[in-house]
Each structure stands twice: as structure tokens, then as C-alpha cells.
Scaffold this motif. Structure first.
Motif, short mmCIF file in Angstrom:
data_model
loop_
_atom_site.label_atom_id
_atom_site.label_comp_id
_atom_site.label_asym_id
_atom_site.label_seq_id
_atom_site.Cartn_x
_atom_site.Cartn_y
_atom_site.Cartn_z
N GLU A 279 -21.99 -31.53 -9.91
CA GLU A 279 -22.19 -30.85 -11.18
C GLU A 279 -23.63 -30.40 -11.34
OE1 GLU A 279 -20.79 -32.96 -14.56
OE2 GLU A 279 -18.88 -33.51 -13.65
N SER A 283 -24.86 -26.48 -11.49
CA SER A 283 -25.56 -26.06 -12.71
C SER A 283 -26.93 -25.47 -12.39
CB SER A 283 -25.70 -27.24 -13.67
OG SER A 283 -26.46 -26.87 -14.80
N VAL A 291 -17.69 -27.93 -14.91
CA VAL A 291 -17.22 -28.26 -13.57
C VAL A 291 -16.30 -29.47 -13.66
CG1 VAL A 291 -17.88 -28.85 -11.22
CG2 VAL A 291 -19.42 -27.46 -12.63
#
Length: 305
Positions: A279, A283, A291
Motif C-alpha cells: 500500500e 501510494s 488498495v
């Protein structure tokens, strides 16, 4: 916790960006209101069918700009029970509505130009109508430049569609001016021919926006984007294999669902740590906020076959 705080800050920034997008929509509405009034007044006064048609074109553009503004307003609503991912797709729907309006205007311009060419009774308008058309084109080019840059800055599909509409309107005005100048030089056929070409350009722009919006609304996504996401996930420490990776566009966001295989001897905490890292990397590298990661133990037996 740090990742969650960063996520909240980015989400807040997105809503602020959408708010900025409203300025572009309001600028388009204001420009269309002023220009349509002037074009219709001058066009009827000095007998210019091209300028009158351009004025009515701007009136329909007001509706498209209002649709974009409404879409931007709706997309600012926070997630709720019925919309857990937020209302960002309202932007895409607004852009789709704008494409329909643009297509209708383009077809109207083509039909009217065809009728004029067949009829052959073209009156010579006053020169002031040509200068008004050129001035209007200059104004719309300025509005297009502002909205296009703002759309790219905030990554907003609806405002990007509005910017394309602004450019189409500038081309319409230029086409009208060419036709009027041609009429002054004893070439009245230039008026309908220019209008016909501009109508095709408008329809082509509307089609491009329509294809892009329907692709997003049917959960389509660029294969190049998927490839980049897959590389980022595969390079995450602890990931041995990617079983599945899906992504879809939601407004100006991308939602990702991924299933990865890891060492079957890892603890639950270690597996959760890998999810957090995936994640974080998605990001940071791709600006993806939503996610959904599912971890499975690697099937060593199948892996050795």
C-alpha cells in the motif's frame, strides 16, 4: 499510522483540487454568457448566419459547463454507505454529458452548413461580424489555456472535457470568421465549407471524450498502467508471486485489488506488514489511495511443477 495520516492528507488535497476545478467551470459559464449575447446581437443586426449559429453554439455550451459544475459539486461529497469509495465518478459522468452536448452541436453545425451549400443563397454579412468572431476566438483560447492547465494540474476529467469544448468553440469562431471574410472577397462558399469542417472537428472531439469516459465507467484501464502497478508490487520485499492484480478508474483515482503469494511460514503479523508495504509503495509511486491486498501462502508444490 503514519501511512494512514498521509492518506488522509492526500484525500483532503484531492477535494481541494476539485474545489479549484469549479473556477474553470465558472470561467467557462461567464465567457459563454457574454459571448453568446454579443454574437447573437451582432449576428442578427449585421446579417451573419455564421455568427448567429456560433452564438447559439455558445448557449448550448452553457448547459455543458453547468453539467461539469454539477459533477464537480457532487464529486466533493465524502464517502457514505451507498458510495464507500466517494462520489468521484460524478466527474466522469459530467464529462460524458458534455460530450453528448458537443456531439449534438457538431451535428447541428454540419447539417446547417450542408443546407446552406445546397441552397446556395448566402448573404454577405457586415465586416464587424468577422472581427467579433475573431475576438471571441481569442477569448475562448485564453479560457481553454486556463482550463487545460488547471485540468492537468488537478487531474480532473470533467474539466479536461470542458477545456476541449472551449477549444472547439474557438475553432467554431475562427471558422465563422473565415467564412465571413470569404464572403467579403466574393467567395461566399467559404462560409458553409468552413462551418462544415468545424462541425466535423467538434464531433471528433466529442467522440474522443465519449470513448475515454465510457472506458472509465466500464472499469477499463490502460494496460501500461497495470504493467507499472504489477512491477511495483512484484518488487516489494516479501512478495514471491502475484496471483492476480486488477485496477479500475474512479474519477481521478485508481482503485487496486491485488492477490500476492508469500512465504507460507510467515506469521500473520509479517504477512500484514507486507500488505502495508505494498500500500505504501503504490501510494508513493503511483498516488493510489485505495488498495485492497490479499495475502496467500505460496503453493510450493504447484510452484515446482
Amino acid at each position: 499510522m503514519k501511512h494512514e495520516r498521509v492518506k488522509e492528507v492526500v484525500e483532503l488535497t484531492q477535494y481541494e483540487d476539485i474545489k479549484k476545478g469549479e473556477k474553470g467551470a465558472w470561467l467557462s459559464i461567464a465567457a459563454y454568457l457574454v459571448l453568446s449575447s454579443i454574437k447573437l446581437w451582432i449576428g442578427y443586426t449585421f446579417i451573419s448566419g455564421a455568427l448567429v449559429a456560433d452564438g447559439y453554439n455558445n448557449l448550448t455550451d452553457i448547459i455543458a459547463s453547468v453539467a461539469v459544475l454539477i459533477g464537480l459539486k457532487i464529486s466533493q461529497k465524502p464517502p457514505d454507505v451507498d458510495h464507500p469509495y466517494g462520489h468521484f465518478r460524478a466527474e466522469t459522468i459530467a464529462a460524458l454529458v458534455a460530450s453528448f452536448i458537443m456531439a449534438a452541436v457538431g451535428l447541428q453545425v454540419i447539417i446547417e452548413a450542408g443546407r446552406t451549400m445546397i441552397a446556395g443563397n448566402i448573404e454577405t454579412p457586415g465586416m464587424i461580424t468577422a472581427w467579433v468572431a475573431l475576438a471571441a476566438a481569442a477569448v475562448m483560447l485564453v479560457v481553454y489555456t486556463y482550463n487545460s492547465r488547471l485540468a492537468k494540474k488537478i487531474n480532473n476529467a470533467a474539466l479536461h472535457a470542458a477545456a476541449k469544448d472551449n477549444l472547439s468553440d474557438a475553432l467554431v469562431s475562427i471558422g465563422a470568421a473565415i467564412g465571413i471574410f470569404g464572403a467579403q472577397l466574393n467567395m461566399p462558399w467559404l462560409d458553409p465549407v468552413a462551418a462544415f469542417i468545424v462541425g466535423i472537428i467538434i464531433c471528433k472531439t466529442a467522440w474522443d471524450i465519449f470513448v475515454s469516459c465510457t472506458h472509465a465507467l466500464t472499469d477499463g484501464i490502460d494496460e501500461k498502467v497495470l504493467k507499472k502497478l504489477r512491477i511495483t508490487v512484484a518488487n516489494t520485499k516479501g512478495v514471491r508471486e502475484i496471483s492476480d492484480l486488477k485496477a479500475r478508474v474512479h474519477g481521478n483515482n485508481v482503485l487496486v485489488e491485488v492477490i500476492v503469494q508469500v512465504d507460507p511460514e510467515l506469521t500473520l503479523i509479517e504477512g500484514h506488514s507486507i500488505c502495508d508495504e505494498i500500500e505504501r509503495r503504490l501510494s508513493k509511486k503511483h498516488n493510489i489511495l485505495n488498495v485492497n491486498v490479499h495475502v496467500e501462502p505460496q503453493d510450493m508444490k504447484n510452484n515446482n511443477i
